[in-house]
Scaffold this motif. Structure first.
Motif, short mmCIF file in Angstrom:
data_model
loop_
_atom_site.label_atom_id
_atom_site.label_comp_id
_atom_site.label_asym_id
_atom_site.label_seq_id
_atom_site.Cartn_x
_atom_site.Cartn_y
_atom_site.Cartn_z
N PHE A 159 -4.42 4.19 -0.16
CA PHE A 159 -3.97 2.84 0.67
C PHE A 159 -3.65 3.28 2.35
O PHE A 159 -2.90 4.09 2.38
CB PHE A 159 -2.91 1.84 -0.01
N ASP A 160 -4.45 2.60 3.13
CA ASP A 160 -3.99 2.83 4.68
C ASP A 160 -2.65 2.06 4.70
O ASP A 160 -2.67 0.89 4.50
CB ASP A 160 -5.21 2.26 5.51
N GLU A 161 -1.67 2.62 5.11
CA GLU A 161 -0.35 2.23 5.08
C GLU A 161 -0.09 1.34 6.49
O GLU A 161 1.04 0.87 6.70
CB GLU A 161 0.81 3.23 5.13
N GLY A 171 0.78 -1.37 0.02
CA GLY A 171 -0.01 -0.05 -0.21
C GLY A 171 0.94 1.21 0.07
O GLY A 171 0.65 2.27 -0.62
N SER A 172 1.88 1.29 0.67
CA SER A 172 2.59 2.39 1.04
C SER A 172 3.31 2.71 -0.57
O SER A 172 3.48 4.05 -0.77
CB SER A 172 3.89 2.26 1.97
N ALA A 173 3.77 1.71 -1.14
CA ALA A 173 4.73 1.88 -2.39
C ALA A 173 3.33 2.30 -3.46
O ALA A 173 3.77 2.91 -4.28
CB ALA A 173 5.11 0.42 -2.93
N CYS A 174 2.18 1.70 -3.30
CA CYS A 174 1.05 2.29 -4.24
C CYS A 174 1.02 3.67 -4.29
O CYS A 174 0.89 4.69 -5.18
CB CYS A 174 -0.31 1.53 -4.02
N ASN A 175 0.87 4.32 -2.89
CA ASN A 175 0.69 5.57 -2.67
C ASN A 175 1.82 6.64 -3.26
O ASN A 175 1.48 7.56 -3.61
CB ASN A 175 0.48 5.81 -1.22
N ILE A 176 3.14 5.98 -3.10
CA ILE A 176 4.30 6.84 -3.79
C ILE A 176 3.83 6.82 -5.24
O ILE A 176 4.21 7.84 -5.60
CB ILE A 176 5.49 6.09 -3.38
N GLY A 177 3.62 5.76 -5.95
CA GLY A 177 3.41 5.86 -7.20
C GLY A 177 2.14 6.90 -7.69
O GLY A 177 2.23 7.45 -8.64
N ILE A 178 1.11 6.76 -6.86
CA ILE A 178 -0.27 7.63 -7.23
C ILE A 178 0.44 8.97 -7.04
O ILE A 178 -0.05 9.78 -7.93
CB ILE A 178 -1.17 7.29 -6.37
N ALA A 179 1.33 9.30 -5.88
CA ALA A 179 1.51 10.80 -5.92
C ALA A 179 2.47 11.45 -6.82
O ALA A 179 2.48 12.35 -7.18
CB ALA A 179 2.21 10.73 -4.49
#
Length: 269
Positions: free
Chosen positions: A153-155, A73-81
């Motif tokens: 995503f909730d990290e 989830g944390s990696a997804c958030n980085i990509g989305i950002a």
């Protein structure tokens, strides 16, 4: 036909995924009739050949290298950002892409005014499209104009349940989550790391941990967690009697994951 290069960004999260990553990227490159979307590969500190593999793709992909394994989830958030398009497609590296499938998934999302859309991940004669409670996180298409107010995503979920959670949050906000079974993006599965005993224990630990974190976040009755604990204790006991070492280790790891959350909760009281 939509111009995917301007409407859409791709985010693939990797962890020691070199053996499948090349096929994943090539599946879209070989089917593309126009420019590729911006493609971010967010890597969770892989120690395999991921970096050298990606260097062969030039500007077709952009590597974002994390200094440690931050979880899915944390990696997804980085990509989305990092993306600057309205639509962002989250991908596992062991999925097989095609331009036509991505086009169709985007069309379905727009026509149904959905916030999250997902395709069929396995072959099926079912061609339905319907609103659902949740989708498997191997392929998720987001409309960021709708999802920005909800968040992503909730990290706290390192692995597992993050897909269930984000879909529930979208549904709770009155947004549509749709399963487009008429779109096929096959998911091969188990493409990130070799399943050693250590990796299996890690995976099942986080299955147990994430189950309890989800139950706590969404105020599920205590009986739900109690049943989960009881079921895994029984599995562990039966595995001992039947010499099922693998089943025993999986159940034990899940119970350790559960215990890790309960200990944290007790420590906060």
């Amino acid at each position: 036909m939509q111009d995917l290069s301007t409407e859409l960004s791709l985010v693939t999260v990797t962890y020691n995924s070199a053996k499948v990553l090349g096929g994943h990227i090539d599946s879209l490159r070989s089917s593309a009739t126009g420019p590729l979307p911006k493609w971010f590969i967010v890597d969770n500190a892989s120690t395999d050949d991921t970096d050298s593999l990606l260097s062969t793709y030039g500007q077709d992909v952009e590597l974002i290298k994390n200094s440690e394994n931050l979880g899915f989830g944390s990696a997804c958030n980085i990509g989305i950002a990092a993306s600057n398009t309205r639509y962002v497609l989250i991908l596992n590296p062991d999925t097989e892409l095609s331009e036509s499938a991505i086009q169709q998934l985007l069309v379905e999302m727009k026509s149904r005014d959905a916030a999250i859309a997902g395709p069929a991940l396995d072959p099926s004669d079912d061609r339905s499209v319907e609103a659902v409670d949740w989708l498997v996180g191997a392929v998720l298409l987001f409309d960021t104009e709708k999802m920005d107010s909800v968040g992503y995503f909730d990290e706290q979920f390192f692995l597992y349940e993050e897909d269930v959670d984000i879909c529930k949050c979208a549904n709770n906000a009155g947004l549509k989550v749709v399963h487009c079974r008429n779109v096929s993006i096959p998911h091969v599965g188990a493409g990130s790391t070799e399943r050693t005993s250590t990796v299996n224990e890690f995976i099942h630990f986080h299955k147990g941990r994430s189950f309890v974190l989800y139950a706590r976040k969404h105020n599920l009755p205590p009986s739900v967690v109690e049943k989960y604990i009881g079921d895994n204790r029984r599995r562990k006991f039966i595995a001992l009697l039947t010499f099922g070492r693998g089943r025993y280790l999986r159940a034990r790891a899940k119970l350790k994951g559960v215990a890790s959350v309960l200990l944290e909760m007790n420590g906060c009281e």
